[in-house]
Design an enzyme around this catalytic site. Structure first.
Site, short mmCIF file in Angstrom:
data_model
loop_
_atom_site.label_atom_id
_atom_site.label_comp_id
_atom_site.label_asym_id
_atom_site.label_seq_id
_atom_site.Cartn_x
_atom_site.Cartn_y
_atom_site.Cartn_z
N TYR A 13 -0.10 -8.25 -12.45
CA TYR A 13 0.34 -7.38 -11.35
C TYR A 13 1.17 -8.12 -10.25
O TYR A 13 0.50 -8.87 -9.60
CB TYR A 13 -0.82 -6.74 -10.56
CG TYR A 13 -0.63 -5.68 -9.65
CD1 TYR A 13 0.32 -4.91 -9.38
CD2 TYR A 13 -1.78 -5.82 -8.47
CE1 TYR A 13 0.46 -4.19 -8.31
CE2 TYR A 13 -1.76 -5.07 -7.53
CZ TYR A 13 -0.68 -4.28 -7.44
OH TYR A 13 -0.43 -3.28 -6.25
N CYS B 99 -5.26 3.99 -6.91
CA CYS B 99 -6.64 3.92 -6.08
C CYS B 99 -7.33 5.34 -6.08
O CYS B 99 -6.61 6.17 -6.07
CB CYS B 99 -6.37 3.19 -4.89
SG CYS B 99 -5.53 1.84 -4.51
#
Ligand code: ADP
Ligand code: SF4
Length: 685
Positions: free
Chosen positions: A170, A31
């Site tokens: 994921y 992120c």
């Protein structure tokens, strides 16, 4: 310089399905607080990593459908074709430097409250969403499962169109729907998606084969899988279901990117985990699969990297934080100058930006997220525009970075430090329990400055205003730091606390300077970052009985943003620290303190021998007020305060301020917004 042949192995190419990485350096998904809101900034930042030698550079989690969105957090967004160009820009920047671009689709189920789209979140079973939003996720039926699979395929196709080379399935961090289905905690279904491991892993496997069928001709398909949740028998663990899953799917993906869950375990800070802490959990994976394996562990040492590869533990060196702290880490090893690596200190200031929904920042790398908006490159800096000399006073993080960057520009710099050691607060704080890696902020800058013939350092030189005049410098930079207040003023108290001037009151500065306390000590923490909790730990080690008083609901509240709060509070409770929450310190007497409930003002008295005040800091700016009136009689053009001397803040902020001064010296000053902005697009009507 040439590369040390010992490190050659790190620069071998690695085949990943249909694509080939040029070396073993792999920036795993992370992120960055830019994503969907600041795509130009995000693309430039990723491009700089590729330029710095990372063979693979991945996105962050990317939302793939409006029924699972991260607002108010800022992640990637690939909802429809409108989102392709932003990612195409990122891919282009990565390809320009010969890197491969990786894309991580994330459907986050009950983790997302969908505050923006207002869609009802979905999960394997009915459950409230994570956090305290009053929202529930509904259990998915078979059509929902089909839809989630289709959305992954659509996102993968769009990613392929954008030019990505690697597409993920994921299943990690307790965040993705694949992980939620896999988890016995979250999946109570009785159909073919619940119950046995084979059933619970069905969605994970289906998405993998769906993506492979859709884009596997030209894209490598990677799995990100948390092999252990560190929850023992309550979760996935590497000696049970974690291992079974890898065995079950061993040769299906083109690459295994393995870690531990959840994020606070995966990105544990240096205060709580050593480098390579994940190895005991992930090391088995290479024994089970022939496909390349990537793993993280705050890797910064090329010797350790080599041994991980040679010992058959990893094929590729995964990194998020080390690539943030030094986007040029691979290039520095390749060019035979590993000593120039700016090593991550494991503080998680980068993580905090994600939680605050702002562009990422980094303690070690002041250019992070400024690559596009300010045009700051982590390695290059414009040459000096004058022969002006600069005197930097104070060698804490702001002074050191200022002198280093000015030196890199070519200015003649003199740095004076009052004490006999460099590093200011970083050196002092790095001696507190668990913070030794923080000294890297000093070490990197010290090693760079030592190489510069145009930067002179005077130690043991506390300068007064008259001394400064004698230097005859054109510019004076005051980086003299700050001191903790003794009077308790801060966020809650607007006036000095009664008795603070006469009582047995100490500050963090006193403790760091070696004052030893005994008996019962009250720490009053109105700072809420690490210092209060850290001193509680230290003083308990020293044999004191500690009462930690905080107006907040929990200890070191701000460290929720650095993924540390739960660990800090757990550690303090286990050590026997008495945590007294929701209380203000209102009076200090000879052998006790009065505490007031922050809601009712009800007073309770606690017996103690001493008080440590962790409320706020004041700038050490005396010199500024003594020096500025004398400027007219000197050749000094500017006097500037930076870092804590201007306004006490984080070490990251001090480094940034030091860097900023160096960047902006002799440059034109804009009277508008001092950076490029990414504006929202106005609709046609
Ligand atoms: P920052 O975080 O802003 O870099 P620090 O408190 O870490 O601030 O560092 C300030 C440094 O400045 C300390 O090492 C301190 O010893 C030094 N210092 C303070 N006053 C003077 C002075 N008058 N002359 C030289 N050095 C000073
Ligand atoms: Fe490392 Fe801290 Fe920078 Fe994050 S902010 S990359 S943890 S130095």
């Amino acid at each position: 310089m040439t590369r040390d042949p010992r490190y050659d192995i790190l620069f071998e190419p690695v085949k990943i399905g249909p694509v080939t990485a040029k070396n073993r350096f792999y920036q795993v998904p992370h992120c960055n607080g830019m994503g969907r809101s600041y795509p130009s900034s995000m693309a430039e930042m990723r491009g700089v990593k590729a330029e710095g030698g990372w063979a693979v550079v991945c996105t962050e989690e990317v939302e793939i459908h409006h029924t699972s969105e991260h607002s108010p957090l800022i992640e990637g967004r690939m909802w429809d074709d409108n989102d392709i160009p932003g990612f195409a820009r990122m891919v282009e920047k990565i390809h320009e430097h010969g890197g491969l671009a990786g894309f991580q689709p994330a459907y986050t189920g009950f983790i997302s409250a969908n505050l923006y789209s207002r869609e009802i979140p979905m999960a394997p079973s009915h459950t409230p969403v994570e956090g305290f939003d009053p929202v529930s996720a509904r259990a998915m039926d078979k059509n929902d499962i089909k839809a989630v699979r289709a959305w992954h395929v659509a996102a993968a196709r769009r990613a392929q169109k954008a030019g990505f080379d690697i597409i993920y399935d994921y299943c990690g961090h307790n965040i993705s729907i694949q992980m939620h289905f896999l988890s016995r905690r979250h999946n109570t279904r009785i159909d073919e998606y619940g119950g046995s491991l084979e059933n619970r892993s069905r969605l994970f496997r289906e998405i993998l084969s769906d993506i492979k069928d859709a884009v596997g001709d030209s894209c490598a398909i990677a799995v990100r899988f948390a092999v252990d949740e560190l929850l023992g028998s309550k979760g996935i663990s590497c000696d049970a279901e974690g291992r079974d899953i890898v065995e079950m799917m061993a040769e299906i993906p083109d690459l295994w990117d393995v870690n531990v869950s959840e994020w606070s375990n995966d990105s544990s800070t240096s205060r709580f985990s050593e480098q390579n802490a994940q190895l005991p959990y992930t090391a088995f994976v290479k024994q089970v699969t022939n496909k390349p394996v990537v793993g993280v562990g705050r890797h910064t040492s090329p010797d350790t990297m080599v041994s991980l590869v040679k010992n058959g533990v990893l094929d590729m060196i995964g990194a998020a934080r080390p690539s943030i702290a030094d986007p040029f880490l691979p290039r520095k090893i390749e060019e035979g100058r590993p000593e120039d690596i700016r090593e991550c200190i494991g503080c998680n200031i980068c993580v905090s930006a994600d939680f605050r929904a702002i562009p990422m920042r980094c303690t070690q790398n002041p250019t992070m997220a400024e690559e596009w908006r300010k045009g700051w490159h982590p390695e290059y800096i414009p040459a000096n525009k004058s022969d002006d000399t600069v005197l930097v006073i104070g060698a804490g993080p702001s002074g050191l970075e200022c002198a280093r960057a000015l030196g890199q520009r070519g200015y003649a710099v003199t740095m004076a430090e009052a004490t006999t050691e460099l590093g200011g607060r970083v050196t002092r704080e790095s001696r507190l329990p668990g913070l030794s890696e923080w000294a890297r902020v000093r070490d990197y800058r010290e090693s760079q400055i030592l190489k510069m013939i145009n930067v002179e350092v005077y130690m043991d030189s506390r300068l007064k205003a008259e001394d400064v005049l004698e230097f005859d410098a054109a510019h004076v930079v005051l980086a003299t730091g700050s001191s903790w207040r003794t009077d308790g003023m801060g966020r809650v108290n607007y006036e000095p606390i009664a008795g603070s001037a006469t009582g047995n009151v100490f500050t963090p500065d006193d403790i760091m300077d070696g004052t030893r306390l005994a008996g019962t000590v009250v720490i009053f923490d109105d700072d809420h970052y690490y210092m209060g909790g850290l001193l509680a730990e230290k003083l308990t080690h020293d044999g004191c009985q500690v009462l930690l008083v905080t107006p907040s609901a929990d200890v070191s509240s701000w460290t929720h943003n650095t993924l540390e709060q739960v660990r800090i509070q757990t550690r303090l409770l286990e050590m026997g620290v008495d945590i007294i929450a929701h209380r203000n310190l209102v009076a200090i007497k000879s052998d006790c303190v009065d505490l007031a409930c922050v809601f009712t003002d009800r007073i309770e008295t606690r017996v103690c021998n001493a008080v440590v005040m962790v409320s706020s800091r004041l700038p050490d700016d005396d010199l500024y007020y003594k020096l500025t009136p004398l400027m007219d009689k000197s050749s000094i053009k500017t006097v500037t305060r930076i870092g804590d001397c201007l306004a006490p803040g984080t070490i990251a902020a001090a480094v940034y301020e030091g860097h900023r001064f160096a960047r902006e010296l002799d440059e034109p000053v804009s009277d508008g917004v001092p950076f490029r902005r990414e504006l929202p697009q106005l609709a046609e009507n």
